[in-house]
Structures are given as structure tokens and as C-alpha cells.
Design a protein around this motif. Structure first.
Motif, PDB file in Angstrom:
ATOM      1  N   GLN A  30       4.982  16.552  -5.506  1.00 22.10           N
ATOM      2  CA  GLN A  30       5.110  17.695  -4.602  1.00 22.10           C
ATOM      3  C   GLN A  30       4.842  17.234  -3.166  1.00 22.10           C
ATOM      4  OE1 GLN A  30       3.222  21.488  -5.642  1.00 22.10           O
ATOM      5  NE2 GLN A  30       2.729  20.628  -7.653  1.00 22.10           N
ATOM      6  N   VAL A  31       5.642  17.744  -2.230  1.00 17.91           N
ATOM      7  CA  VAL A  31       5.447  17.440  -0.813  1.00 17.91           C
ATOM      8  C   VAL A  31       5.096  18.740  -0.096  1.00 17.91           C
ATOM      9  CG1 VAL A  31       6.434  16.464   1.281  1.00 17.91           C
ATOM     10  CG2 VAL A  31       7.133  15.566  -0.954  1.00 17.91           C
ATOM     11  N   LEU A  32       3.869  18.818   0.429  1.00 22.76           N
ATOM     12  CA  LEU A  32       3.396  19.998   1.149  1.00 22.76           C
ATOM     13  C   LEU A  32       3.569  19.772   2.649  1.00 22.76           C
ATOM     14  CD1 LEU A  32       0.059  20.581  -0.810  1.00 22.76           C
ATOM     15  CD2 LEU A  32       2.375  21.303  -1.414  1.00 22.76           C
ATOM     16  N   LYS A  33       3.948  20.833   3.359  1.00 23.93           N
ATOM     17  CA  LYS A  33       4.177  20.741   4.801  1.00 23.93           C
ATOM     18  C   LYS A  33       3.426  21.859   5.527  1.00 23.93           C
ATOM     19  CE  LYS A  33       8.321  19.688   6.172  1.00 23.93           C
ATOM     20  NZ  LYS A  33       9.784  19.795   6.399  1.00 23.93           N
ATOM     21  N   PRO A  34       3.115  21.671   6.811  1.00 20.48           N
ATOM     22  CA  PRO A  34       2.302  22.661   7.527  1.00 20.48           C
ATOM     23  C   PRO A  34       3.057  23.952   7.817  1.00 20.48           C
ATOM     24  CG  PRO A  34       3.009  20.908   9.000  1.00 20.48           C
ATOM     25  CD  PRO A  34       3.395  20.487   7.627  1.00 20.48           C
ATOM     26  N   GLY A  35       2.281  25.022   8.018  1.00 20.45           N
ATOM     27  CA  GLY A  35       2.833  26.297   8.438  1.00 20.45           C
ATOM     28  C   GLY A  35       3.240  27.228   7.323  1.00 20.45           C
ATOM     29  N   HIS A  36       3.168  26.774   6.070  1.00 20.71           N
ATOM     30  CA  HIS A  36       3.580  27.611   4.939  1.00 20.71           C
ATOM     31  C   HIS A  36       2.382  28.368   4.362  1.00 20.71           C
ATOM     32  CE1 HIS A  36       7.717  26.120   4.622  1.00 20.71           C
ATOM     33  NE2 HIS A  36       7.237  24.926   4.929  1.00 20.71           N
ATOM     34  N   ASP A  37       2.647  29.519   3.784  1.00 17.66           N
ATOM     35  CA  ASP A  37       1.589  30.367   3.262  1.00 17.66           C
ATOM     36  C   ASP A  37       0.836  29.740   2.092  1.00 17.66           C
ATOM     37  OD1 ASP A  37       2.102  32.294   5.129  1.00 17.66           O
ATOM     38  OD2 ASP A  37       3.392  33.510   3.828  1.00 17.66           O
ATOM     39  N   TYR A  38       1.420  28.720   1.464  1.00 14.07           N
ATOM     40  CA  TYR A  38       0.712  28.090   0.342  1.00 14.07           C
ATOM     41  C   TYR A  38      -0.452  27.216   0.821  1.00 14.07           C
ATOM     42  CZ  TYR A  38       4.057  24.237   1.411  1.00 14.07           C
ATOM     43  OH  TYR A  38       4.823  23.276   2.019  1.00 14.07           O
ATOM     44  N   ASN A  39      -0.558  26.981   2.121  1.00 11.71           N
ATOM     45  CA  ASN A  39      -1.642  26.166   2.652  1.00 11.71           C
ATOM     46  C   ASN A  39      -2.919  26.992   2.832  1.00 11.71           C
ATOM     47  OD1 ASN A  39      -0.342  23.610   2.941  1.00 11.71           O
ATOM     48  ND2 ASN A  39       0.808  24.430   4.682  1.00 11.71           N
ATOM     49  N   SER A  40      -4.024  26.275   3.010  1.00 10.03           N
ATOM     50  CA  SER A  40      -5.333  26.915   3.152  1.00 10.03           C
ATOM     51  C   SER A  40      -5.482  27.590   4.515  1.00 10.03           C
ATOM     52  CB  SER A  40      -6.433  25.863   3.003  1.00 10.03           C
ATOM     53  OG  SER A  40      -6.375  24.937   4.087  1.00 10.03           O
ATOM     54  N   LYS A  41      -6.478  28.455   4.616  1.00 13.17           N
ATOM     55  CA  LYS A  41      -6.769  29.142   5.878  1.00 13.17           C
ATOM     56  C   LYS A  41      -7.079  28.141   6.980  1.00 13.17           C
ATOM     57  CE  LYS A  41      -9.911  32.564   7.916  1.00 13.17           C
ATOM     58  NZ  LYS A  41     -11.081  33.465   7.662  1.00 13.17           N
TER      59      LYS A  41
END
Length: 379
Positions: free
Chosen positions: A296-307
């Protein structure tokens, strides 16, 4: 007067990369107003630089003593509240100590001092004041590094069992292989840089990052340093084995003679369920590796990221955020502390991080010179 935080800068004048980085970062959240400082050891150069960036020369001082005396004469609502120390390493302790003792908050470049003993003295001084002290381990300001930390805390990786940081640069190659240059640059001069070059400059970033994202502390180190030439007193390459709490093992590999490398900083954390990997030269990608599942590749600004990650993101998804943004997030965290607002303690590296960095430098050098043995860091 404006309700912005009034701040000054020591160092960071003409042709200073780090000076530009701090000035731009301080402006990002519209929280700070640069009002003066000592930008150069030469007062005329300092004034000329101030004018070039549109700053009045009225509060451009000859030295730090002049700055402190003059600023303390001003009404409290007009004087500098925080001063950024961007000078060569050997000046950090003297300047930071004077500022703390005079009631100013401090944002200090790393390494915090040139010796661990100096760092402990600074810490004792800070405990007597209400000042804020931050050390600019800049990479902790990246949104996906903060996401990395929060995922580890949430248990997404399971029990942490391995940490790994590799920080490779090649910039010192032209210097180290020229006998005249290696005897004249300040970073290879123990009187100006301290007892270490590579470990102090980028190795402390690696230590801080591993502790920041893993939530574990390094307890002991075994190091092998590389000086390349017998007449060079400063390490330019290092391999350091780590023992952390709870039985976690790790390694830090740092080099400034990695030919062709620019600023390759790679951080990896492995648990018994999954792993995470982040690369500074591609900072918008956080790789999440679960056993038996697709990458999985996570990127900034998405709602799946932490507060914490989202609060550190300034742009919509798909818009790159980089080193200026990371430093800006640290300045923003310091601003919250100065304004006595609620903030997450992980929003800026503190005096404690600076202390641990200095202990790490001294113990790594000690380990090497004692024959590559395990040496414990101070608690």
C-alpha cells in the motif's frame, strides 16, 4: 504592534541555505514577524543583508550581547520573543545559553551543542524558565513521517522488532580528497564542529527519526567510523548498530562520501505484522507493507491519514510538500507553544531530543575509539 510572534535570527545571512529555509518556514502559517538579528559576524555585511530582504537596519545588532541588551530595553510587547540560532555548531551553546538565561525562547539548529556536557547545562538552564526550546530535526515535520509515527502508535505494525535508517550524501567527496580543503573547512575542524562531522550532522537526524517514528529509545550503540585519511580528525562515514528498549535491534548507516548521492534519507520500521518505509527524496509516499498482502502507498492530504498528519498538510492531495513545509510545521508547533495553545508534543523536537542527539554523538565516537564496543547512552 502586531500580535505575530516577533523573532530574530543569529546567522543565516547571505548565501546561507539554512537561513532561507528558516525565514520561509517561519512565514508559512503567518504566525511570525522577523524583526532583526545578527546575520553575520561582520556588522556591515549583516546590515547589507537585512536591507536586501526588506528589513530595517534598526534592530540589526553587532553581536548577541548587543541584541539581548537592546531587546530587553524595549517594552515587552515589542521585543523579540524567540530567536533562531543558525550559526556553526561551536556557537550554539554560548548563544542559546545567553538567550535562555535572558528569558527568550529558542529555535536551534542541530546538533544542539558540541558536547553532551554543554547540552546538560542548557537543559538545567531551561528548567528554570518558562521559555520554549526547539531543535530543528526538520524531517519530523513531514506529513507522512507524522503519519508513520501515528500508525506505529496505533499498533498497525504490531510489536516493533527492527528499525533501520540510512542517510547517504556525497557532498564532502571533493573536500575530503583535497588535503588543503579538508584542513580548512569548518565542518572538519573539531574546534568549530565538535568531535564529529558525519554522525553529528546527519547521524543525529537518523537517531531522532528512528526514536520519533518507532516510539522506542536507543539504549546502546556499537559504531565503526570512517575518516578516510589519517590526518582527518572527523568522521565522514559511519555504521552504527543499535540496541533499543524492549529488545528491538536496529542500525544507522550514514555517509557524506557516498559518491553521487544527494540527500538520500531512508527510514524503515518493521513490526511482527507489517512494515513502513519512507524516503526523504520522495517524501509524499509512505509504503505500508503487510505480510501476505499487496503493497500500500499512502499519500498526504487524504482522510485516511491521522489528525497529526492532516494538520501538517497545507495542500490538497497530489500537490507535493517538501522541506520548507516540514520546517514550517516545526515553526508552527513552536508558535502554538508560545501562544500557550493546545498542541501535540510531537509537533516540534524539544530540548530532550537535542540532549539525546548529543549523547548519541559522544557514545558513537567513544564506541569506535574503544575498539568498536557496545556503549550505553545516558538515560
Amino acid at each position: 504592534m502586531s500580535n505575530k510572534i516577533k523573532f530574530g535570527i543569529l546567522g543565516g545571512g547571505e548565501n546561507s541555505l539554512i537561513g532561507g529555509l528558516h525565514r520561509i518556514a517561519s512565514s508559512m502559517f503567518d504566525q511570525y514577524k522577523l524583526v532583526g538579528g545578527v546575520f553575520s559576524s561582520n556588522h556591515e555585511d549583516s546590515i547589507r543583508f537585512a536591507k536586501s530582504i526588506g528589513l530595517s537596519s534598526q534592530r540589526v545588532y553587532e553581536n548577541i550581547e548587543d541584541l539581548i541588551i537592546s531587546e530587553l530595553k524595549l517594552p515587552e510587547n515589542e521585543r523579540m520573543q524567540v530567536v533562531s540560532v543558525l550559526t556553526p555548531n561551536f556557537l550554539h551553546f554560548h548563544m542559546a545559553k545567553l538567550l535562555i538565561d535572558s528569558g527568550f525562547s529558542v529555535i536551534c539548529e542541530k546538533p544542539m551543542t558540541t558536547t553532551y556536557e554543554e547540552a546538560k547545562i542548557l537543559n538545567r538552564s531551561l528548567q528554570k524558565t518558562k521559555s520554549i526550546f526547539a531543535v530543528t530535526y526538520t524531517y519530523t515535520g513531514y506529513p507522512m513521517v507524522r503519519q508513520m509515527r501515528e500508525m506505529v502508535i496505533s499498533g498497525a505494525l504490531g510489536k516493533i522488532q527492527k528499525v533501520d535508517a540510512q542517510y547517504y550524501q556525497g557532498w564532502i567527496n571533493p573536500v575530503i580528497h583535497d588535503s588543503e580543503q579538508r584542513s580548512s573547512v569548518w565542518r572538519l575542524d573539531p574546534n568549530q564542529s565538535g568531535i564529529s562531522c558525519c554522525v553529528a550532522d546527519i547521524g543525529t537526524h537518523a537517531l531522532n527519526m528512528l526514536e520519533y517514528v518507532s516510539g522506542h529509545q536507543v539504549k546502546s550503540v556499537l559504531s565503526d567510523l570512517n575518516f578516510v585519511y589519517n590526518d582527518n580528525k572527523m568522521d565522514v562515514d559511519a555504521t552504527i548498530l543499535l540496541r533499543l528498549n524492549e529488545g528491538v535491534k536496529g542500525v544507522v548507516c550514514t555517509s557524506q562520501i557516498a559518491t553521487g548521492e544527494e540527500n538520500s534519507f531512508i527510514v524503515k520500521i518493521y513490526g511482527d505484522k507489517a512494515g513502513l518505509k519512507w524516503e526523504q527524496e520522495n517524501p509524499n509516499y509512505l509504503y505500508f507493507m503487510e505480510e501476505g498482502k499487496p503493497l500500500q502507498v499512502l499519500k498526504p492530504g487524504h482522510d485516511y491519514n491521522s489528525k497529526l498528519s492532516l494538520s501538517s498538510t497545507k495542500l490538497p492531495p497530489g500537490h507535493p510538500e517538501g522541506i520548507f513545509d516540514a520546517m514550517g510545521n516545526i515553526y508552527n508547533g513552536v508558535a502554538k507553544a508560545i501562544f500557550k495553545e493546545d498542541y501535540n508534543a510531537s509537533e516540534f523536537p524539544s530540548m530532550t531530543d537535542g540532549l539525546r542527539g548529543m549523547s548519541f554523538i559522544e557514545k558513537a565516537v567513544q564506541s569506535h575509539h574503544k575498539g568498536n564496543i557496545w556503549v550505553d547512552l545516558d538515560e
